[in-house]
Design a protein around this motif. Structure first.
Motif, PDB file in Angstrom:
ATOM      1  N   SER A 286       0.811  -1.222   0.000  1.00 39.23           N
ATOM      2  CA  SER A 286       0.000   0.000   0.000  1.00 39.23           C
ATOM      3  C   SER A 286       0.845   1.274   0.000  1.00 39.23           C
ATOM      4  O   SER A 286       0.412   2.306  -0.523  1.00 39.23           O
ATOM      5  N   ASP A 287       2.068   1.201   0.546  1.00 38.98           N
ATOM      6  CA  ASP A 287       2.908   2.406   0.581  1.00 38.98           C
ATOM      7  C   ASP A 287       3.397   2.826  -0.806  1.00 38.98           C
ATOM      8  O   ASP A 287       3.835   3.965  -0.996  1.00 38.98           O
ATOM      9  N   ARG A 288       3.319   1.930  -1.775  1.00 39.91           N
ATOM     10  CA  ARG A 288       3.807   2.245  -3.116  1.00 39.91           C
ATOM     11  C   ARG A 288       2.827   3.102  -3.913  1.00 39.91           C
ATOM     12  O   ARG A 288       3.163   3.611  -4.979  1.00 39.91           O
ATOM     13  N   PHE A 289       1.587   3.236  -3.395  1.00 39.86           N
ATOM     14  CA  PHE A 289       0.539   3.874  -4.182  1.00 39.86           C
ATOM     15  C   PHE A 289      -0.209   4.914  -3.361  1.00 39.86           C
ATOM     16  O   PHE A 289      -0.301   4.814  -2.133  1.00 39.86           O
ATOM     17  N   ASP A 290      -0.753   5.890  -4.077  1.00 43.74           N
ATOM     18  CA  ASP A 290      -1.545   6.940  -3.435  1.00 43.74           C
ATOM     19  C   ASP A 290      -3.027   6.839  -3.776  1.00 43.74           C
ATOM     20  O   ASP A 290      -3.872   7.361  -3.050  1.00 43.74           O
ATOM     21  N   GLY A 291      -3.338   6.190  -4.899  1.00 47.40           N
ATOM     22  CA  GLY A 291      -4.723   6.029  -5.314  1.00 47.40           C
ATOM     23  C   GLY A 291      -5.037   4.575  -5.598  1.00 47.40           C
ATOM     24  O   GLY A 291      -4.254   3.874  -6.257  1.00 47.40           O
ATOM     25  N   PHE A 292      -6.172   4.101  -5.085  1.00 43.50           N
ATOM     26  CA  PHE A 292      -6.566   2.693  -5.230  1.00 43.50           C
ATOM     27  C   PHE A 292      -7.924   2.630  -5.920  1.00 43.50           C
ATOM     28  O   PHE A 292      -8.887   3.255  -5.478  1.00 43.50           O
ATOM     29  N   ILE A 293      -7.967   1.875  -7.008  1.00 46.00           N
ATOM     30  CA  ILE A 293      -9.201   1.688  -7.766  1.00 46.00           C
ATOM     31  C   ILE A 293      -9.664   0.254  -7.516  1.00 46.00           C
ATOM     32  O   ILE A 293      -8.991  -0.697  -7.906  1.00 46.00           O
ATOM     33  N   PHE A 294     -10.801   0.112  -6.851  1.00 47.16           N
ATOM     34  CA  PHE A 294     -11.301  -1.210  -6.477  1.00 47.16           C
ATOM     35  C   PHE A 294     -12.445  -1.646  -7.378  1.00 47.16           C
ATOM     36  O   PHE A 294     -13.419  -0.901  -7.561  1.00 47.16           O
ATOM     37  N   ASP A 295     -12.338  -2.842  -7.922  1.00 42.44           N
ATOM     38  CA  ASP A 295     -13.521  -3.508  -8.428  1.00 42.44           C
ATOM     39  C   ASP A 295     -14.431  -3.773  -7.230  1.00 42.44           C
ATOM     40  O   ASP A 295     -13.968  -3.817  -6.082  1.00 42.44           O
ATOM     41  N   ALA A 296     -15.705  -3.959  -7.470  1.00 41.50           N
ATOM     42  CA  ALA A 296     -16.639  -4.168  -6.369  1.00 41.50           C
ATOM     43  C   ALA A 296     -16.879  -5.660  -6.120  1.00 41.50           C
ATOM     44  O   ALA A 296     -16.348  -6.246  -5.168  1.00 41.50           O
TER      45      ALA A 296
ATOM     46  N   LEU B  29      -6.937   2.381   4.621  1.00 45.92           N
ATOM     47  CA  LEU B  29      -6.310   3.159   3.559  1.00 45.92           C
ATOM     48  C   LEU B  29      -6.750   4.620   3.625  1.00 45.92           C
ATOM     49  O   LEU B  29      -5.931   5.532   3.507  1.00 45.92           O
ATOM     50  N   GLN B  30      -8.020   4.832   3.837  1.00 48.62           N
ATOM     51  CA  GLN B  30      -8.516   6.210   3.881  1.00 48.62           C
ATOM     52  C   GLN B  30      -8.008   6.945   5.118  1.00 48.62           C
ATOM     53  O   GLN B  30      -7.737   8.153   5.048  1.00 48.62           O
ATOM     54  N   SER B  31      -7.850   6.215   6.208  1.00 51.15           N
ATOM     55  CA  SER B  31      -7.338   6.859   7.420  1.00 51.15           C
ATOM     56  C   SER B  31      -5.889   7.310   7.239  1.00 51.15           C
ATOM     57  O   SER B  31      -5.421   8.218   7.931  1.00 51.15           O
ATOM     58  N   LYS B  32      -5.175   6.676   6.306  1.00 47.26           N
ATOM     59  CA  LYS B  32      -3.788   7.038   6.017  1.00 47.26           C
ATOM     60  C   LYS B  32      -3.679   8.104   4.931  1.00 47.26           C
ATOM     61  O   LYS B  32      -2.583   8.411   4.463  1.00 47.26           O
ATOM     62  N   GLY B  33      -4.820   8.644   4.517  1.00 45.02           N
ATOM     63  CA  GLY B  33      -4.819   9.688   3.500  1.00 45.02           C
ATOM     64  C   GLY B  33      -4.774   9.177   2.081  1.00 45.02           C
ATOM     65  O   GLY B  33      -4.558   9.959   1.148  1.00 45.02           O
ATOM     66  N   LYS B  34      -4.962   7.874   1.891  1.00 48.63           N
ATOM     67  CA  LYS B  34      -4.983   7.315   0.541  1.00 48.63           C
ATOM     68  C   LYS B  34      -6.327   7.620  -0.124  1.00 48.63           C
ATOM     69  O   LYS B  34      -7.354   7.763   0.545  1.00 48.63           O
ATOM     70  N   HIS B  35      -6.311   7.703  -1.437  1.00 54.90           N
ATOM     71  CA  HIS B  35      -7.534   7.981  -2.186  1.00 54.90           C
ATOM     72  C   HIS B  35      -8.101   6.668  -2.724  1.00 54.90           C
ATOM     73  O   HIS B  35      -7.408   5.937  -3.442  1.00 54.90           O
ATOM     74  N   CYS B  36      -9.333   6.375  -2.369  1.00 51.63           N
ATOM     75  CA  CYS B  36      -9.965   5.114  -2.757  1.00 51.63           C
ATOM     76  C   CYS B  36     -11.154   5.383  -3.671  1.00 51.63           C
ATOM     77  O   CYS B  36     -11.988   6.250  -3.388  1.00 51.63           O
ATOM     78  N   LEU B  37     -11.232   4.628  -4.762  1.00 56.19           N
ATOM     79  CA  LEU B  37     -12.296   4.769  -5.737  1.00 56.19           C
ATOM     80  C   LEU B  37     -12.838   3.381  -6.067  1.00 56.19           C
ATOM     81  O   LEU B  37     -12.060   2.435  -6.231  1.00 56.19           O
ATOM     82  N   VAL B  38     -14.146   3.253  -6.153  1.00 55.57           N
ATOM     83  CA  VAL B  38     -14.767   2.003  -6.580  1.00 55.57           C
ATOM     84  C   VAL B  38     -15.148   2.153  -8.053  1.00 55.57           C
ATOM     85  O   VAL B  38     -15.855   3.098  -8.425  1.00 55.57           O
ATOM     86  N   LEU B  39     -14.668   1.241  -8.883  1.00 60.87           N
ATOM     87  CA  LEU B  39     -14.956   1.239 -10.318  1.00 60.87           C
ATOM     88  C   LEU B  39     -15.707  -0.053 -10.626  1.00 60.87           C
ATOM     89  O   LEU B  39     -15.117  -1.130 -10.664  1.00 60.87           O
ATOM     90  N   SER B  40     -17.006   0.068 -10.803  1.00 60.43           N
ATOM     91  CA  SER B  40     -17.872  -1.106 -10.889  1.00 60.43           C
ATOM     92  C   SER B  40     -18.583  -1.169 -12.227  1.00 60.43           C
ATOM     93  O   SER B  40     -19.024  -0.149 -12.762  1.00 60.43           O
ATOM     94  N   ASN B  41     -18.728  -2.373 -12.757  1.00 58.01           N
ATOM     95  CA  ASN B  41     -19.533  -2.580 -13.952  1.00 58.01           C
ATOM     96  C   ASN B  41     -21.012  -2.733 -13.632  1.00 58.01           C
ATOM     97  O   ASN B  41     -21.812  -3.048 -14.514  1.00 58.01           O
TER      98      ASN B  41
END
Length: 304
Positions: free
Chosen positions: A39-49, A70-82
């Motif tokens: 997780s430390d290697r990235f700043d933004g995470f795109i999650f399938d649902a 992740l969000q508590s550490k200031g990371k940006h989380c996005l859900v990308l769902s079909n």
């Protein structure tokens, strides 16, 4: 029919020629115990649902805690769902009720992509594949839900529609599919697909999704088809735009399906992580699937 993971993988392989060609350089996947290890290697995470965060209406083990951490550490989380069965706010409510602390800005669905594209189209009457629960009347278009085609007025209405929108396969039947094939053979028209997935992980197995029926339609009629969602660029362009100005090199796509999440992420220049414990590849020889598909993730782990 209740599809198995093996059946689903082979089905994706059969329609591989219709998916985007892999354009990125080859990689050697790294096994990781969980997302925490990288997780430390990235700043933004795109999650399938489905298959990553949830199976049907149940959150998967560790997913909520990892998302919150992740969000508590200031990371940006996005859900990308079909997913396309529910309007945006209803889908956001679903994930908040499952424990994921997301806002509407953190969720991009293929239904949203279709809704954004419809207003720029010429005025058409759309015949929509969806149950009444999908609230198709909230889409920014003039259309109707395809009804029982045994009734002559419903058949005539379908035959007179200007275009087809495949939104949700819930309640879709073989008879409805055959009727749609027949109508398009009589008069070919544009077909839009708001969910390219062939299957989705549910509580008790895999369900057939609009992508499955769309490819059957293409095989049977040869109609032009436009897909909205992974692995196509419209989904990943929207995700990168939403996470701007984070550079692509600091983004990670996390998914359970080689032919949608990993293929689309790789083609967008985004690092990818394949999770294997709950989704489309559950119980399969993952390395054999990677070798057969030649779609290689950067990282592999059981879950997030």
């Amino acid at each position: 029919m209740t599809p198995s993971p093996r059946w689903a993988f082979e089905a994706y392989q059969r329609i591989r020629f219709r998916l985007p060609e892999l354009v990125s350089e080859s990689v050697t996947p790294q096994q990781v115990p969980s997302l925490e290890a990288i997780s430390d290697r990235f700043d933004g995470f795109i999650f399938d649902a489905f298959g990553v965060l949830n199976a049907g209406n149940n959150a998967l083990p560790t997913a909520v805690a990892r998302f919150q951490d992740l969000q508590s550490k200031g990371k940006h989380c996005l859900v990308l769902s079909n997913a396309a069965s529910a309007p945006q706010q209803e889908l956001v409510r679903k994930y908040r009720n499952l424990g994921f602390p997301i806002t509407s800005d953190q969720l991009i669905s293929s239904r949203m992509l279709v809704s954004d594209a419809l207003p720029s189209e010429p005025r058409r009457t759309w015949a929509i594949m969806a149950p009444t629960s999908a609230h198709a009347d909230q889409l920014p278009c003039h259309g109707f839900v395809i009804g029982d085609l045994k009734a002559k007025p419903n058949r005539e209405r379908l035959d007179n529609a200007d275009a087809i929108l495949m939104l949700s396969a819930q309640g879709w039947t073989r008879e409805l599919q055959q009727g749609l094939v027949h109508s398009l053979l009589l008069r070919p028209r544009p077909v839009w697909v708001a969910n390219p997935d062939l299957v989705a992980p549910r509580e008790n197995g895999l369900s057939l999704e609009p992508g499955y029926y769309a490819h059957h339609l293409m095989d049977a009629t040869g109609v032009d088809t436009v897909f909205f969602g992974k692995p196509f660029n419209n989904a990943f362009d929207a995700a990168k735009s939403r996470l701007s100005p984070i550079p692509t090199s600091r983004l990670l796509m996390v998914g359970d399906t080689l032919h949608t999440d990993i293929l689309g992420g790789r083609n967008s220049g985004i690092s990818t992580m394949l999770v294997t414990a709950h989704g489309a590849l559950k119980g399969l020889d993952v390395n054999a699937c990677i070798a057969a598909s030649e779609i290689v993730p950067d990282f592999i782990g059981p879950e997030i």
